[in-house]
Design a protein around this motif. Structure first.
Motif: not given
Ligand code: HEM
Length: 115
Positions: A29, A31, A88-91, A93, A96
């Protein structure tokens, strides 16, 4: 001086453990977990302080500066990835997070295996 250095090493290791553990537990998940930035900053600051304490002391071995340069570079990249990932939480993955965990694990190997 040796006790101070050893206490700093304990905090240093706990800091990186927080980064590694917080990152690996969120691979599914993706984050940046709460506390990971604090772990990274604690470990970064204690790492720099250990170098200062070792340099100042007559009894302690001076750190190998080539090794420190490599570790500092990797640690700064890890910390930057954590900061960017938090803003930038959308970045963020799985890849990442695996990058953060992999670089941190690589630095553990550098710390322990490079003599
Ligand atoms: C991802 C980043 C890092 C990881 C995973 C890491 C990991 C470790 C580990 C496992 C040790 C204990 C093994 C040993 O004593 O050699 C250690 C010690 C140490 N680290 Fe780090 N470290 C990181 C970054 C840094 C940075 C940025 C600095 C300094 C600018 C630093 C300075 C030191 C010093 C001076 C020691 C003590 C070595 C000695 O006992 O002589 N580390 N680190």
């Amino acid at each position: 001086m040796e006790l101070l250095k050893n206490i700093l090493v304990v905090l240093h290791l706990i800091g990186w453990a927080i980064v590694l553990g917080g990152t690996l537990t969120h691979l599914r998940t993706p984050k940046i977990a709460v506390g990971v930035l604090h772990g990274a900053l604690t470990a970064l600051v204690t790492g720099i302080l250990i170098v200062g304490v070792a340099e100042m002391s007559d009894d302690l071995r001076d750190p190998d500066m080539a090794k420190i340069a490599v570790k500092l570079t990797v640690a700064l990249v890890v910390t930057a990835l954590v900061v960017v990932g938090q803003r930038r939480p959308e970045k963020v993955t799985t890849g990442y997070l695996a990058g953060i965990a992999g670089l941190t694990a690589a630095n553990v190997a550098v710390a322990v295996l490079w003599h």
